[in-house]
Write an enzyme that holds these catalytic residues in place. Structure first.
Site, PDB file in Angstrom:
ATOM      1  N   GLY A 336      78.826  -9.275  51.784  1.00 47.43           N
ATOM      2  CA  GLY A 336      77.640  -9.495  52.122  1.00 47.43           C
ATOM      3  C   GLY A 336      76.763  -9.550  50.718  1.00 47.43           C
ATOM      4  N   ASP A 448      90.583  -4.152  46.950  1.00 46.08           N
ATOM      5  CA  ASP A 448      89.878  -5.487  46.415  1.00 46.08           C
ATOM      6  C   ASP A 448      89.623  -5.174  44.777  1.00 46.08           C
ATOM      7  OD1 ASP A 448      89.269  -8.065  46.211  1.00 46.08           O
ATOM      8  OD2 ASP A 448      87.386  -7.664  47.259  1.00 46.08           O
TER       9      ASP A 448
END
Length: 642
Positions: A336, A448
């Site tokens: 986001g 990640d």
């Protein structure tokens, strides 16, 4: 004639009564301008400057303190609390006019008058409490009468105000004291004011005023003096500069308290209060036993406090980000967009709008946030709380002024990191990951790890961001662009190809980030003359051919680093990318390797087979026999089904 005389007397009396309230006290004490060096052009900066100061002036219609921020202009204004609103505005207008005149092309300036303090910068300075040019300003044109009595009176009152002011909610105190010289009649009166800016902590206020006292204590027996700094103001004079109505009762804030006659009353009040609190505590205890625990609900003003998970009002966060405006947007990613939020007390937070619906059950979302917000480590970005009640779900983080690491490695700020800063960043990332994997009560795998997920604070201390967000994804929903929470180039092959997830996935990503930090290159950039290799196989080839120093970022001065130390860092990065997974070190082991002096005593790392096969690297040759990087990517896609 009589009527005129009466009116004149009335005006004279009114003027005497209001004299100290009708003076903006715009006498300059300190002024400093900086050179214009922001990334935006001057016209854009001046436009934001005007917006910032216009916003602050509006706030002064009912306050003595204001902050505002537009894009790259942070502003602050503070008036002395004894000034009227009209005088505060007059002091502000005088200061703004002087800044425009004296600092026409500056990206920062501070101007301190006796009556107010104006400042703006192209960075967040709200927590700063000291200037390099802070000093005491003595009124040297006149010595107070009876210096032997005046000086100890000044020192005593200053000491008391310095001790009391940090304990006062407004961080402001004004006091006066008559000076006697052995006789029944006062020979003078001392007037003292102490003030801290409202958005610093009590301890910082105490520290700042203590320094201010040192700056001004050499002024007596001069009739007046002031001490100015970024976070506080201290002034004394033998002539009044505030009215009697502004005097603060500081006795209640001092350890010795008030007179002894008040002691029984105070003891009685405290006893009664304790009884009431005890009854309330019993009532709350009873209710807690009967009701399940609920997440603590927070106010937007509490967003930066170190406490558990907070639930914030969506409208408050929307207002803090100016309706999620483009000018407040500071980043975007798979989970986001991120916006800068300016809350009412001048603090800045980062607000992330989640791009996916995290759960049908809001309680699950809040439960996960509670878990992640309990992670406390100097190298991990603090998740302050969330808002799950609005049209989108929001996460609230502490704000990092320097942004992400990737901009310093191969972005617009490339070449600004020294070798020492890079090594400190590597160590900080390793410590943060070791905490997530082994020291937190639940093992959290980042999934990640990449340079854009490492943020840097004002001191270039690294903080791992976006950790645990994969936990917020629904069990049946993937990352936006992948079937796993990862990024091509940083993701371990066993996770990308087979979906095998362990802490060693983060170790692999860390190794890639280490190579990026050392080389100043993106992991997917082509490295050799034929532009057929990405960073990892290129690093392996240089290392095995003994040319590892060629990997070091060319923007780093060779005098900054030791070649053997550089080789050690590259070896650690390569060790973290080895296969099979079992031979990769745990992050706690990586920390030990980093902090130990000297080269690695263990056997050197071995190039994994997937690098040799996928990229066609020949261990016995310094040249590539491989397909292009695009073909290697196609091979990766074939294995991952993307």
């Amino acid at each position: 004639m009589r009527r005129i005389l009466i009116c004149s007397i009335f005006v004279l009396v009114f003027t005497i009564m209001q004299g100290v309230r009708s003076d903006p006290q715009a006498e300059e004490l300190l002024r400093q301008c900086s050179n214009f060096n922001t990334t935006n052009d001057l016209s854009v900066f001046l436009s934001n400057f005007n917006k910032t100061f216009g916003d602050m002036r509006k706030q002064l219609s009912n306050a003595h303190f204001a902050t505002a921020y537009y894009t790259d202009v942070f502003g602050m204004i503070q008036c002395r609390n004894y000034l009227s609103i009209a005088d505060c505005l007059a002091c502000f207008d005088a200061g703004l006019a002087q800044i425009r005149r004296d600092c026409p092309q500056a990206d920062g300036a501070h101007l301190i008058y006796q009556g107010c303090f104006l400042r703006y910068e192209a960075r967040n300075f709200y927590k700063q409490i000291s200037f390099e040019d802070s000093s005491g300003v003595c009124i040297n044109n006149r010595t107070a009468p009876k210096a032997t009595a005046f000086q100890p009176a000044v020192e005593g009152l200053l000491t008391e105000l310095v001790a009391a002011t940090p304990k006062i909610k407004t961080f402001f105190a004004a006091a006066k004291r008559q000076v006697f010289d052995g006789g029944p009649t006062a020979i003078a009166t001392v007037y003292v004011v102490a003030q801290c800016v409202e958005n610093i902590s009590r301890s910082d206020c105490d520290t700042c005023l203590s320094r201010a006292y040192i700056n001004v204590e050499t002024c007596p027996p001069q009739a007046g003096g002031s001490s100015v700094d970024a976070g506080c103001f201290l002034r004394y004079s033998d002539t009044p500069f505030f009215s009697d109505n502004d005097v603060t009762d500081i006795a209640i804030y001092l350890e010795r308290g008030g007179s002894n006659t008040k002691t029984p009353l105070i003891v009685g009040l405290i006893g009664g209060l304790c009884l009431v609190l005890l009854m309330l505590a019993l009532l709350l205890w009873y209710r807690v036993l009967r009701k399940p625990n609920k997440a603590e609900r927070g106010n937007i003003l509490g967003v930066t406090k170190l406490q558990g998970a907070m639930l914030y009002n969506y409208k408050d966060l929307k207002s803090a980000t100016k309706n999620f405006s483009v000018e407040y947007k500071v980043g975007e990613g798979g989970f986001g967009d991120v916006y800068k939020g300016i809350i009412e007390n001048g603090h800045i937070v980062a607000v992330k709008k989640l791009a996916v619906v995290t759960s049908k059950e809001k309680a699950d979302f809040e439960s996960e946030v509670r878990l992640i917000s309990n992670v406390h480590h100097r190298n991990i970005l603090r998740l302050l709380g969330c808002s799950g009640k609005g049209p989108v779900q929001l996460l609230v983080y502490e704000y990092m002024e320097n942004g992400s690491l990737d901009t310093f490695l191969y972005g617009e700020k490339r070449g600004t990191l020294s070798w020492k800063q890079r090594i400190d960043i590597i160590l900080g990332i390793a410590r943060g990951l070791a905490y997530l994997h082994e020291q937190f009560h639940v093992c959290i795998i980042h999934r990640d790890m990449k340079s854009s997920n490492i943020l840097l604070d004002d001191g270039f201390q690294p903080k791992i961001a976006d950790f645990g967000l994969a936990r917020l994804l629904p069990k049946d929903q993937s990352h936006l662009t992948t079937r796993y929470a990862g990024t091509l180039g940083y993701t371990a092959p066993e996770y990308a190809i087979h979906g095998h997830l362990s802490e060693k996935v983060d170790t692999y990503g860390f190794g890639i980030v280490v190579l990026e930090i050392i080389s100043g290159r993106r992991c997917s950039d082509m490295m050799n003359e034929l532009r057929t290799e990405s960073l990892l196989p290129y690093a392996w080839k240089l290392y095995e051919s003994g040319r590892h120093s060629k990997l070091i970022d060319e923007t780093i001065d060779p005098s900054e680093y030791d070649v053997e130390n550089a080789k050690k860092m590259i070896e650690i990065g390569l060790k973290c990318t080895q296969s099979p997974v079992s031979i990769r070190p745990a992050m706690s082991e990586v920390v030990v390797l980093l902090v130990n002096d000297g080269s690695l005593e263990q056997k050197p790392p071995n190039m994994p087979k997937f690098v040799q096969i996928t990229h066609g690297v020949d261990n016995d040759s310094s040249t590539s026999t491989a397909p292009s990087f695009s073909k290697a990517t196609a091979t990766f896609t074939k294995f991952t089904g993307r």
